[in-house]
Design an enzyme around this catalytic site. Structure first.
Site, PDB file in Angstrom:
ATOM      1  N   GLY A  54      37.730  42.387  37.952  1.00  0.00           N
ATOM      2  CA  GLY A  54      37.292  41.149  38.573  1.00  0.00           C
ATOM      3  C   GLY A  54      38.464  40.226  38.855  1.00  0.00           C
ATOM      4  N   GLY A  56      40.091  36.249  39.179  1.00  0.00           N
ATOM      5  CA  GLY A  56      40.018  35.106  38.286  1.00  0.00           C
ATOM      6  C   GLY A  56      41.013  35.203  37.150  1.00  0.00           C
ATOM      7  N   HIS A  57      41.778  36.315  37.112  1.00  0.00           N
ATOM      8  CA  HIS A  57      42.751  36.506  36.035  1.00  0.00           C
ATOM      9  C   HIS A  57      44.188  36.420  36.556  1.00  0.00           C
ATOM     10  CE1 HIS A  57      39.245  37.803  33.921  1.00  0.00           C
ATOM     11  NE2 HIS A  57      39.104  38.882  34.647  1.00  0.00           N
ATOM     12  N   LYS A 105      40.587  47.811  32.088  1.00  0.00           N
ATOM     13  CA  LYS A 105      40.251  46.997  30.925  1.00  0.00           C
ATOM     14  C   LYS A 105      38.834  47.358  30.470  1.00  0.00           C
ATOM     15  CE  LYS A 105      40.986  42.861  32.844  1.00  0.00           C
ATOM     16  NZ  LYS A 105      41.026  43.363  34.232  1.00  0.00           N
ATOM     17  N   ASP A 110      33.808  47.578  34.664  1.00  0.00           N
ATOM     18  CA  ASP A 110      35.064  48.177  35.108  1.00  0.00           C
ATOM     19  C   ASP A 110      35.079  49.672  34.824  1.00  0.00           C
ATOM     20  OD1 ASP A 110      37.286  45.730  35.594  1.00  0.00           O
ATOM     21  OD2 ASP A 110      35.552  45.221  34.384  1.00  0.00           O
ATOM     22  N   HIS A 219      36.492  35.873  30.678  1.00  0.00           N
ATOM     23  CA  HIS A 219      35.500  35.750  31.751  1.00  0.00           C
ATOM     24  C   HIS A 219      34.563  34.592  31.492  1.00  0.00           C
ATOM     25  CE1 HIS A 219      36.687  39.988  31.643  1.00  0.00           C
ATOM     26  NE2 HIS A 219      36.571  39.943  32.937  1.00  0.00           N
TER      27      HIS A 219
END
Ligand SMILES: Nc1ncnc2c1ncn2[C@@H]1O[C@H](COP(=O)(O)OP(=O)(O)O)[C@@H](O)[C@H]1O
Ligand SMILES: Nc1ncnc2c1ncn2[C@@H]1O[C@H](COP(=O)(O)OP(=O)(O)O)[C@@H](O)[C@H]1O
Ligand SMILES: [Mg+2]
Ligand SMILES: [Mg+2]
Ligand SMILES: [Mg+2]
Ligand SMILES: [Mg+2]
Lengths: 333, 215, 333, 215
Positions: A54, A56-57, A105, A110, A219
């Protein structure tokens, strides 16, 4: 919600476009499907390292694409694993004939999506292997649950894998090496503010002025426990205690420490936290042989930090020190 | 009484509508014990499905449409829900291959196959506070209804009721799979978002049967 | 107020201690008085570059100490210029016999304290010269006021000065070069949240959910105007308009762009903003020859960003590209 | 009537006390149109001064103590206020060199010298919304008082009154120097923190005279 964005649904695409505009010599992007590959991909004869998950990291993973680290990064929507299609497309774009390693991860989404992608890519004749990073000691009882999460340890695995691929290791050797690093790496984090996901506009959780989320993920999922706010030295002490309890490290050992900011933590505060890490490890007789302090594996605009500890040997030091040239990590060239 | 391709199409359309309506609610549930994206994910997936439904050929079988839904969800939802729902529709599609019309026992079999797919991919058992809880109770209700020789409309209503009850019943549970499992005891008191979306989708199936069943 | 610190009055000292613990090969610190010097200081025969100012802008300046950039950084308390004493002490610690250049951001406090320090150091036989950076176009009427502020342009001046010193330029030549860069560099910033100073614990200003501070400084001082929140593309457009109005840049020119985060801005948002900068400059026929995207000249935990544009010629490109090895900027080695 | 070393010492102690009491207020004023540190800066500076006062030798002159205050402020306050106040005390010290007792005209001269120092360093004119506004009006009041042959206690009270009035009078102004100048019109309606700290310090001087003057 105020964010420095345009359309909340376009953040991943626009981020990639900005990344490409800033680093034309380093990487190329595709926006539909969304992925990033190093400028000279595919590198013939070299194992390609691919990661994703995802968004956002940031800078994880796209900021780690480049010589000495990732060949490809596949960002999904914010906090949502990418689907198999872009993973497969990126896989084909970077396969130099020596196979592709997926660094995943450990989250159900995922794992499942990369699993499907690996099957599909294999059908197309690409040799794919997968390693799953699960360094977060905040999650307990992992035997009966989804297991530990992968957090900042992913960065270490990606760096080591990238260096090994660059020096010519074959796919099996790199898988083996990564599993060794994953066996060694332990992390845990804490947050004092929540992230706000662009398309929801709501903070992911609400913390009172005297509370922290201890054992936070990346998250916006709540942590292991909500505990009392304390001076950062105390927070560091508790994180290190959990990390060293999970995998004790003998006095005299050498380690890599990643002191990672969660997105909105000022750099000065990361160093103040690192100061305490150095004190605690020194008094345990553990030598910090290498360190990295920065906001590298983040959770949007969350304030907080995580500590990752990885025992080192000479080979790992060499691979860590090997040149890397990416948007977010660069040394040796 | 049986249902056919029109039922699958209507089911998909109603699912899209109801998931879009409940996007925020599902997001909120996921925010409480996960990462807040479940509403967004499901809405994105079924919006993609909707975009494809118009091109479904006249002679498509229920299995064809279910397969289209499966591949579309797999390539648009992402996260945990994408592969799990994708697999569910894929197995559902396989379970009714070559049939034009589905009677009660075919529908019960379809649900059973879907659930098996989810369990195989996700390795969750009932009671672990995931969508599996809702699917499992729905399958049981459907099988019992089929055994009682009830019609599809009735069967689907019972399955939807069961899924709704199961979703509500996830609230007191500790999660053992998915993101909520990271929370331990802190997940108690919160409903699992995937179980809730399952309940919404199965209610859409029941409503679609009322609207499209021949009798 | 929740901050990842211990005693609010110890933040600068503890930050320095963390920095030293993380980068022992790069730099040495003194805590009383507080300053940072590169590990091999003084470098005989090389002009030493020294900068400093209030803390709270990290990594500026201490994160830029190292080969190819600063010989010394002197951090004052948060948002408060250091006093002359530590500046003089740092000056003596880095003087390699070829003189010391002070790079000062244009604030009354900084200018006065560095002025006094320069006098004192000169009395002790050190040749000191000063350049004052004033790149912020948000401040108008500078003729009758304290003048323009120095913001992210300081980073560019420090990098160029450091490279010139490293290649052996003498003090006069470096002063001349810096003045040229200062004449070229223009910046402006915007904030969507205020910073919170540790010892006060209160946000420096309060913004409604639909407001931004336009033309913000880096000390929590309010900006040129409070304006309506808008998509980041619009904010970028307005910042660039002000920058290019102040010092027009001809089509065909080559520039360096620094897209700078204010401390708590996620990296992804910086790239989304950079994307727009690239679009706008491209459509004006201006070529982005070099760029830097990151949170480098910050204001504690403020969310926002600034844009700095510096026209380049071949010499400046060479100096920008020259190797630098500091905690926060590293390339070429 | 004259004042001497005890007055300077008491002035410094009272300044330290009053600046510590008003630390937050000065910080708030500075937060509104500056960077919020003025209270902290002044408190830090006078706390450092306090720590040195005990070591002042018995035979110290007013000039000696003023010089000690000057160097301590220069090396502990930082920011704009540090060099400005530092210079003020330095010039004040020079203006009364070699005197043991200060009469009204010496005190007026001391304030005038201090103000000149601030103006020389900071280049601000009266009316530019800085501490210069408070110092300037205080000097005027002091000179007038001395011309009227008033005693130090009275002179200092008039100077403090004038400084307080001047601080209040900075509120409607646009700033032309210091950080507040970045704000343009937005500084209107806010009192200048440096003018306010000047008013506090000069009131401390007046109070110290009441407490220590011989008559
Ligand atoms: N292993 C699993 N088996 C079955 N269902 C699962 C599993 N893991 C997660 N789920 C379901 O997926 C839902 C979350 O989906 P979603 O939020 O879209 O994905 P993600 O967790 O990747 O963000 C959960 O509420 C749960 O019902
Ligand atoms: N050029 C100047 N001349 C006179 N006084 C000034 C000047 N610049 C600033 N000041 C005074 O200094 C005060 C601010 O001091 P302080 O907040 O401690 O320093 P800084 O502005 O560096 O943070 C202002 O309120 C003003 O009275
Ligand atoms: Mg997700
Ligand atoms: Mg989710
Ligand atoms: Mg200040
Ligand atoms: Mg101030």
């Amino acid at each position: 919600m105020k964010k420095l964005i345009n359309d909340p649904r376009a953040v991943t695409t626009e981020y990639l476009e900005g990344l490409a505009a800033a680093h034309p010599a380093l990487l190329r992007i595709s926006t539909h499907p969304a992925f990033v590959v190093r400028a000279d991909a595919p590198v013939p004869g070299k194992v390609a390292i691919l990661s994703g998950g995802g968004s956002g990291h940031e800078p994880l993973h796209a900021g780690f694409v480049g010589a000495g680290m990732l060949d490809a990064a596949v960002p999904g929507p914010v906090f949502t694993s990418p689907t198999p299609d872009p993973i497969v497309a990126a896989t084909k774009a970077v396969d130099g004939g020596a196979g592709v390693l997926y660094v995943v991860k450990n989250y159900t989404g995922d794992v499942l999506n990369f699993e499907t992608a690996a099957e599909l890519a294999s059908l197309d004749g690409v040799e794919v292997r997968t390693v799953v990073v699960n360094d977060d000691v905040a999650v307990r009882d992992s035997l009966y649950t989804a297991g530990r999460r992968g957090v900042a340890g992913a960065l270490v695995v990606e760096k080591i894998a990238g260096a090994a691929a660059e020096r010519g290791d074959d796919l099996d050797a790199i898988v083996h090496l990564c599993r060794r690093v994953i066996g060694l790496a332990r992390s845990m984090g804490v947050a004092i503010t929540p992230p706000t996901v662009p398309h929801s506009g709501e903070p992911s959780f609400v913390l009172a002025d005297d509370e922290v989320e201890f054992g936070i993920g990346i998250h916006g999922e709540p942590g292991r426990a909500r505990t009392a706010f304390a001076p950062v030295d105390r927070l560091v002490d508790e994180l290190l205690e959990a990390i060293l309890e999970d995998r004790p490290i003998a006095a005299g050992s050498r380690v890599l420490v990643v002191l990672n900011g969660m997105g909105s933590t000022p750099s000065s505060e990361l160093y103040i936290a690192f100061r305490r890490v150095a004190q605690v490890l020194a008094s345990a007789g553990i030598e910090i042989e290498r360190s990295l302090v920065g906001s590298l594996v983040t959770s949007l605009d969350m304030q907080g930090f995580s500590i990752t500890v990885v025992p080192l040997d000479d080979e790992l030091v060499r691979l860590w020190d090997a040149p890397v040239h990416t948007a977010a990590l660069r040394w040796g060239r | 009484m049986t249902v056919g391709t029109q039922w699958v199409l209507d089911w998909a359309r109603r699912s899209a509508a109801v998931l879009s309506q409940h996007r925020t609610e599902l997001g909120d549930l996921d925010r409480a014990i996960g990462d807040g994206d479940h509403g967004e994910n499901m809405d994105r997936g079924f919006t993609a499905v909707m975009a494809k439904l118009d091109d479904v050929p006249q002679d498509a079988t229920p299995s064809d449409v279910l397969r289209l839904i499966a591949t579309t969800l797999i390539s648009s939802v992402g996260g945990a829900a994408g592969p799990l729902y994708g697999t569910a529709y894929l197995r559902a599609s396989e379970s009714v291959a070559d049939r034009d019309r589905l009677d009660s026992s075919a529908i019960a079999g379809l649900f059973a196959a879907a659930t098996e797919g989810i369990v195989q991919r996700g390795k969750a058992l009932p009671g672990e506070k995931t969508m599996v809880d809702a699917w499992t109770l729905a399958v049981e209700a459907a099988l019992q209804s089929a055994a009682r020789d009830e019609q599809p409309v009735q069967l689907l209503a019972s399955a939807a009721d069961a899924a709704e009850a199961a979703a509500a019943a996830t609230e007191p549970l500790v999660a053992r799979k998915g993101r909520a499992s990271y929370l331990g005891e802190r997940a108690i008191g919160h409903r699992d978002p995937g179980a809730q979306s399952t309940a919404l989708i199965l209610r859409a199936a029941a409503d679609a049967a009322v609207a499209t069943a021949d009798d």
